[in-house]
Design an enzyme around this catalytic site. Sequence first.
Site, mmCIF file in Angstrom:
data_model
loop_
_atom_site.group_PDB
_atom_site.id
_atom_site.type_symbol
_atom_site.label_atom_id
_atom_site.label_comp_id
_atom_site.label_asym_id
_atom_site.label_seq_id
_atom_site.Cartn_x
_atom_site.Cartn_y
_atom_site.Cartn_z
ATOM 1 N N GLU A 175 0.696 -1.204 0.067
ATOM 2 C CA GLU A 175 -0.031 -0.167 0.108
ATOM 3 C C GLU A 175 0.912 1.293 0.055
ATOM 4 O O GLU A 175 0.901 2.225 0.867
ATOM 5 C CB GLU A 175 -0.759 -0.020 1.228
ATOM 6 C CG GLU A 175 -1.847 -1.349 1.172
ATOM 7 C CD GLU A 175 -2.510 -1.556 2.409
ATOM 8 O OE1 GLU A 175 -2.476 -0.810 3.414
ATOM 9 O OE2 GLU A 175 -3.174 -2.778 2.569
ATOM 10 N N HIS A 296 -3.827 3.167 5.624
ATOM 11 C CA HIS A 296 -3.733 1.846 4.576
ATOM 12 C C HIS A 296 -4.466 2.422 3.244
ATOM 13 O O HIS A 296 -4.746 3.467 3.110
ATOM 14 C CB HIS A 296 -4.722 0.772 5.449
ATOM 15 C CG HIS A 296 -3.791 0.123 6.450
ATOM 16 N ND1 HIS A 296 -3.409 -1.035 6.343
ATOM 17 C CD2 HIS A 296 -3.849 0.306 7.702
ATOM 18 C CE1 HIS A 296 -3.138 -1.820 7.384
ATOM 19 N NE2 HIS A 296 -3.167 -0.626 8.365
ATOM 20 N N GLU A 372 -8.359 4.218 4.784
ATOM 21 C CA GLU A 372 -8.238 3.358 3.713
ATOM 22 C C GLU A 372 -8.069 4.353 2.541
ATOM 23 O O GLU A 372 -9.287 4.800 2.027
ATOM 24 C CB GLU A 372 -9.355 2.268 3.324
ATOM 25 C CG GLU A 372 -9.447 1.522 4.556
ATOM 26 C CD GLU A 372 -8.436 0.208 4.326
ATOM 27 O OE1 GLU A 372 -7.398 0.315 3.303
ATOM 28 O OE2 GLU A 372 -8.036 -0.694 5.192
#
Length: 415
Positions: A175, A296, A372
């Site tokens: 990531e 993330h 995210e």
Amino acid sequence: MLKIVLLSFVLLAPSVLAKFRFDNYTLYKILPKNGQIKLLQNLYEHDSRFDFWTNPGRADFVSVMSSPENKAHLENLLHKNNVQFEITMGNIQEAIDKEPIKRYTRGNLRSMQFDAYYTNSEINAWMDDLAREYSFVTPIIAGRSFEGRQIRGIKISHGSRRKIIFLEGGLHAREWISPATVCYITHQLLTSRDPEIMAAARDFDWYIIPVTNPDGYIWSHDEFRMWRKNRRPVGQHFGVDLNRNWNSNWLVAGSSIDPSTEIYAGPGPFSEPETRTLSAYLRTIGDRIDLYLSFHSFGQLLLVPFGNSTAPYANYHDAVNIGRRAMGALSVRFGTQYVTGNIVEAINYYGTGGTIDWIKEHLKVPLVYCYESRDRGQYGFLLPSDQILPNGQETMDSVVDMIHQARRFGYMTGN
Ligand SMILES: *[C@@H]1O[C@H](CO)[C@@H](O)[C@H](O)[C@H]1NC(C)=O
Ligand SMILES: *[C@@H]1O[C@H](CO)[C@@H](O)[C@H](O)[C@H]1NC(C)=O
Ligand SMILES: [Zn+2]
């Protein structure tokens, strides 16, 4: 002589092993309807041929990568079950080849740019340079990795023992937008002339760790772009999922005891040096942490604990309200939409043993979130150059607003 030959063989071996290529690997964006998700969950849990880039929850899409050999199988299965899908990338190697990997030159802060990705050692060199440049920046070592590397970061502090904002990135190796975003926020805190950002930088002690899984991150740069876990050898396999290894409802849900999977939780809670040493470090400052942000990717979600249930914890409603407002601020610049919610609500997939759950359960940090980041399945982990800086900018907007909103709700006022 023999020794030299053997030694050079050992030294050369890693480079003899060619970097893995993803020629003709395909990224699917699957759009399951109600009742179709079980099929994908089965595949996720029992068929290691496919690499799921997102959890197969009831969220509106699921990203899956297939090798060219297994494409037909996947597509047939989806067709047969009437599951809608699209191909977002037909040749993943092509996207990898286009990735903006720039060089950082030690001693030259300007050579760190924020529309590119950097290696672990370059990020460390940059942080060294920041500590040299700014008197209020100090290097920190927050733990060590399985292969013995330091988990390094910096502290920005304009006074002693202020309340802490903790930024943690790069726990999942592939990531790459995560360390890039953490570095951008750091850069803004140090260089921005925006009064709100300058105040935020001064009002708190910022503890910043861009790469918490250095072994995995290096592996994803040098050998296998899609590496997620750390690099512990387990029989024939490698790696523990460091976001399933924390001692909070370990192995209760959404994790596996099978070391061949991407969600292998490890032989026990905190079995991994990365999570064990980082958590020990966090314990030493836990009572001062006001806000913990874990970075993330991807899916454009802002998650709050816990991953075992949708039952709200004590200040859950405040946390979600603050988060939603901050995501409103995030959307202003480019219109990027995030969904805020508990792990189970937002992705409809139970997952435990993660960082933010442990932070909330054991350190009782008032506000704990996991970003995210971009995108929603178009490029996934291969977020292109023209989105790296925008992702950083909008995230920075949201962090500043999050502090503002938190104060309105009575948090982060302690200094
Ligand atoms: C990828 O697919 C193209 C088109 O089908 C084919 O010509 C090419 O040989 C494939 N490349 C590899 C490395 O498999
Ligand atoms: C979920 O985990 C948290 C933290 O361990 C715990 O307080 C809570 O009771 C758990 N909820 C359920 C439904 O198991
Ligand atoms: Zn992740």
